[in-house]
Scaffold this active site. Structure first.
Site, PDB file in Angstrom:
ATOM      1  N   ASP A  56       4.550  -8.223   5.337  1.00 61.33           N
ATOM      2  CA  ASP A  56       5.408  -7.746   4.252  1.00 61.33           C
ATOM      3  C   ASP A  56       6.613  -6.905   4.706  1.00 61.33           C
ATOM      4  OD1 ASP A  56       2.916  -8.462   3.311  1.00 61.33           O
ATOM      5  OD2 ASP A  56       2.534  -6.602   2.268  1.00 61.33           O
ATOM      6  N   GLN A  72       5.472  -4.750   7.971  1.00 63.94           N
ATOM      7  CA  GLN A  72       4.122  -4.738   8.515  1.00 63.94           C
ATOM      8  C   GLN A  72       4.169  -5.409   9.885  1.00 63.94           C
ATOM      9  OE1 GLN A  72       0.909  -3.845   6.261  1.00 63.94           O
ATOM     10  NE2 GLN A  72       2.639  -2.455   6.187  1.00 63.94           N
ATOM     11  N   SER A 116       1.390  -1.577   3.074  1.00 64.89           N
ATOM     12  CA  SER A 116       2.736  -1.649   2.500  1.00 64.89           C
ATOM     13  C   SER A 116       3.089  -0.448   1.625  1.00 64.89           C
ATOM     14  CB  SER A 116       2.874  -2.930   1.684  1.00 64.89           C
ATOM     15  OG  SER A 116       2.953  -4.005   2.588  1.00 64.89           O
ATOM     16  N   ARG A 179      -3.218  -0.282  -3.825  1.00 63.48           N
ATOM     17  CA  ARG A 179      -2.238  -0.292  -2.728  1.00 63.48           C
ATOM     18  C   ARG A 179      -0.809  -0.644  -3.171  1.00 63.48           C
ATOM     19  NH1 ARG A 179      -5.800  -4.594  -1.686  1.00 63.48           N
ATOM     20  NH2 ARG A 179      -4.854  -6.657  -1.671  1.00 63.48           N
ATOM     21  N   ASP A 180       0.106  -0.406  -2.217  1.00 64.82           N
ATOM     22  CA  ASP A 180       1.509  -0.827  -2.295  1.00 64.82           C
ATOM     23  C   ASP A 180       2.325  -0.040  -3.319  1.00 64.82           C
ATOM     24  OD1 ASP A 180       0.457  -2.706  -0.545  1.00 64.82           O
ATOM     25  OD2 ASP A 180       0.318  -4.274  -2.068  1.00 64.82           O
ATOM     26  N   GLU A 234      -0.597  -7.166  -6.008  1.00 67.37           N
ATOM     27  CA  GLU A 234      -0.090  -6.502  -4.811  1.00 67.37           C
ATOM     28  C   GLU A 234       1.411  -6.280  -4.966  1.00 67.37           C
ATOM     29  OE1 GLU A 234      -1.387  -9.578  -1.918  1.00 67.37           O
ATOM     30  OE2 GLU A 234      -2.842  -8.111  -1.241  1.00 67.37           O
TER      31      GLU A 234
HETATM   32  N1  DQQ Z   1      -0.244  -7.007   2.652  1.00 70.19           N
HETATM   33  C1  DQQ Z   1      -0.323  -5.598   2.892  1.00 70.19           C
HETATM   34  C2  DQQ Z   1      -0.897  -5.017   1.659  1.00 70.19           C
HETATM   35  C3  DQQ Z   1      -0.386  -5.950   0.606  1.00 70.19           C
HETATM   36  C4  DQQ Z   1      -0.517  -7.279   1.260  1.00 70.19           C
HETATM   37  C5  DQQ Z   1      -1.066  -5.256   4.112  1.00 70.19           C
HETATM   38  C6  DQQ Z   1       0.409  -8.331   0.757  1.00 70.19           C
HETATM   39  O1  DQQ Z   1      -0.552  -3.695   1.459  1.00 70.19           O
HETATM   40  O2  DQQ Z   1      -1.114  -5.777  -0.555  1.00 70.19           O
HETATM   41  O3  DQQ Z   1      -0.493  -5.820   5.264  1.00 70.19           O
HETATM   42  O4  DQQ Z   1       0.736  -9.294   1.715  1.00 70.19           O
END
Ligand code: DQQ
Length: 568
Positions: A56, A72, A116, A179-180, A234
């Site tokens: 990401d 990432q 992320s 998350r995110d 996400e």
């Molecule tokens: N990838 C991340 C997460 C997200 C997901 C982790 C989406 O935070 O939800 O690498 O590709």
């Protein structure tokens, strides 16, 4: 007298300054060559680090004259793991300097991955990062980081806040479904708001949090939005849009003519809805189709494109998005290549003039990479015709073509409310002749056409209007057996009786990013040709319908390589 350390520092600054001058002027200093026989799938102008895994895009921002892209990143290998925030900076969104990772998984609250998140520019101006940490118990928690030295123009070093984690999964939030965090926006009460992706009671949810100081966040009783038709959301993104001049709006802007976009990631796709947002009640009311209620659900991209993140580019007053384009080959291929994952070319995104959907287009800075050009105008393509486009580097090109049709009668009927465009593209593939269509381009084609990625249109009649189907067909993209060969599709909301049907494709060795109808539908494909690589690749336009079509214009350019340069 200068110490040895001081000499190194001065030398370092000098080399960096020289690199900046070179890159700003588009002069190459170093990057691995995609023309190497052993690496035919490395890209020329899409962002990728020299090696290793990326996924990401995270926290993109423009600050003090510099674009920052985090992502990432596994610093140690080509597969997912050791997830850190890779960090690169640019002055033009085209050429990049790669810095050391900004965040590495080292603390109990992120030891299993710095996942992320987003950047927000607070008054000052002062950027901060909110990101998800996968903690020592594999729970997802939200953390805060900020630049170590605001006067460093590149913001190379980032410090994690001593009070982390900011938020932990409590009450009905599951430890692995939290998350995110989004970019924060400010409401009229002076409080900041963010949304965080989650799944509550089996429903995809954008949890809403408010804060007065950025460190203490209180969950709102009501989420910003949720859907009973999807699971986990996400990478939520929430921002204002307006129509008229392709301009973007900063995330906290409210206005009479403003609508809001909520984008969430699930099922490997980027779905969005448009609605009105009342910042006093924090009420978001969807005005387009809500998530997954119809086959015509809007997506940023109907191909291979995920976990996108937008930011407001204050210097050009536009909103720009990045998306992760993952691989369609295998893990063992990634190990052989030594890398995995690309970022899409950055796109401007705005609200269409009819206020019904979003429009995307590669940022204008891409034009500086265009070099040798081929131009063809008003060329009729007879039924069954195939025309080779000569003289450009067909493996690294930017092509804009538009088609016009006449005599639109006796056209096959379909109902776009019940027909899935992706399935329709698979049923009516490039070899199946219709009346108007398929017509379009054969991209990354080998000499005998054994390999080809077909990006094309077909015209149908719906219950009360024409329907233009856009397809990106990878089924014959490679003689290799084990790579993904999906066929993607989308309907374009345009009227072929009165409008041309335009198509732009960014072709870059193993990625084809296509924009139909001047950006009202985008389809990204990843392909792994064995024959149509580098100078062996060819480009064609074709018409496999029974009626002739006019190619009103075609402009194709060879593309220079962007400079992606590591600096320490
Ligand atoms: N990838 C991340 C997460 C997200 C997901 C982790 C989406 O935070 O939800 O690498 O590709």
């Amino acid at each position: 007298m200068c110490s040895e350390r001081r000499v190194k520092e001065i030398l370092g600054i000098w080399v960096l300054s020289l690199c900046l001058v070179w890159v700003q002027n588009g002069v190459g200093v170093h990057s691995s060559s995609p023309t190497e026989e052993s690496q035919p799938y490395r890209t020329g102008f899409h962002f990728q680090p020299p090696k290793n895994w990326i996924n990401d895009p995270n926290g993109p921002m423009y600050f003090n004259g510099v674009y920052h892209l985090f992502y990432q990143y596994n610093p140690y290998g080509p597969l997912w793991g050791n997830i850190s925030w890779g960090h690169s900076i640019s002055y033009d969104l085209v050429n990049w300097f790669l810095l050391e990772p900004a965040l590495s998984p080292k603390e109990p609250y992120d030891i299993n991955g710095c996942l992320s998140g987003s950047a927000t520019i607070l008054p000052g101006p002062r950027p901060i990062i909110l990101y998800t940490g996968q903690d020592v118990n594999n729970s997802q928690v939200q953390n805060l980081a900020f630049p170590k030295n605001l006067s460093d123009p590149l913001l190379k070093e980032w410090i994690k806040w001593s009070g982390n984690p900011l938020l932990t999964p409590v009450d009905d939030i599951k430890a692995g479904q939290f998350r995110d965090p989004s970019t924060a926006w400010m409401g009229p009460d002076g409080k900041w708001r963010i949304v965080i992706g989650s799944e509550i009671d089996g429903h995809g949810t954008a949890l809403l949090y408010r804060s007065t100081n950025g460190t203490k966040w209180i969950r709102s009783k009501k989420p910003l939005h949720f859907s009973s038709k999807t699971g986990m959301w996400e990478c939520p993104d929430f921002y204002p849009v307006t129509n008229g001049d392709k301009k973007g709006l900063d995330t906290s802007v409210q206005g009479n003519n403003t609508l809001h976009v909520l984008k969430v990631s699930f099922n490997s796709r980027e779905y969005y809805v448009i609605g009105t947002y009342d910042p006093i009640k924090d009420k978001f009311s969807v005005v387009t189709n809500d998530f997954m209620v119809s086959n015509t659900q809007f997506q940023y991209d109907y191909g291979r494109y995920y976990a996108s993140k937008s930011f407001y580019d204050s210097v050009n007053q536009r909103r720009v998005i990045w998306g992760w384009v993952n691989e369609g080959d295998s893990e063992s291929d990634a190990v052989k290549k030594g890398w995995s994952g690309l970022q899409s070319f950055p796109r401007s995104i705005w609200l269409s003039n009819n206020r019904k959907q979003l429009v995307q287009w590669p940022v204008d800075e891409i034009l500086k990479l265009r070099t040798k050009q081929v131009n063809i105008t008003n060329r009729e393509l007879a039924a069954g015709e195939l025309l080779k486009i000569p003289s450009i580097t067909a493996s690294q090109a930017d092509v804009e073509v538009s088609f016009s049709l006449t005599n639109l009668t006796e056209i096959e009927l379909i109902d776009s409310e019940v027909v899935d465009p992706q399935l329709l593209c698979a049923q009516k593939n490039v070899s199946i002749s219709g009346k108007f269509g398929p017509f379009g381009m054969l991209i990354l084609a080998s000499k005998n056409l054994t390999e080809q990625t077909a990006v094309f249109f077909r015209v149908f009649k719906g219950p009360n209007k024409f329907l233009v189907l856009m397809c990106s067909d990878q089924s014959r993209s490679s003689i290799a057996q084990e790579v993904d060969k999906s066929i993607y599709g989308a309907f374009l909301d345009l009227d072929p009786l009165h409008e041309k049907i335009p198509l732009r494709s960014l072709i870059d060795h193993s990625i084809v990013e296509s924009f139909g109808g001047e950006g009202i539908a985008c389809i990204t494909s990843r392909v792994y040709p064995k024959l149509a690589i580098n100078e062996q690749a060819e480009l064609y336009v074709f018409n496999n319908g029974t009626q002739s079509v006019t190619m009103s214009t075609l402009n194709a350019w060879s593309m220079k390589r962007a400079q992606i340069v590591p600096i320490g």
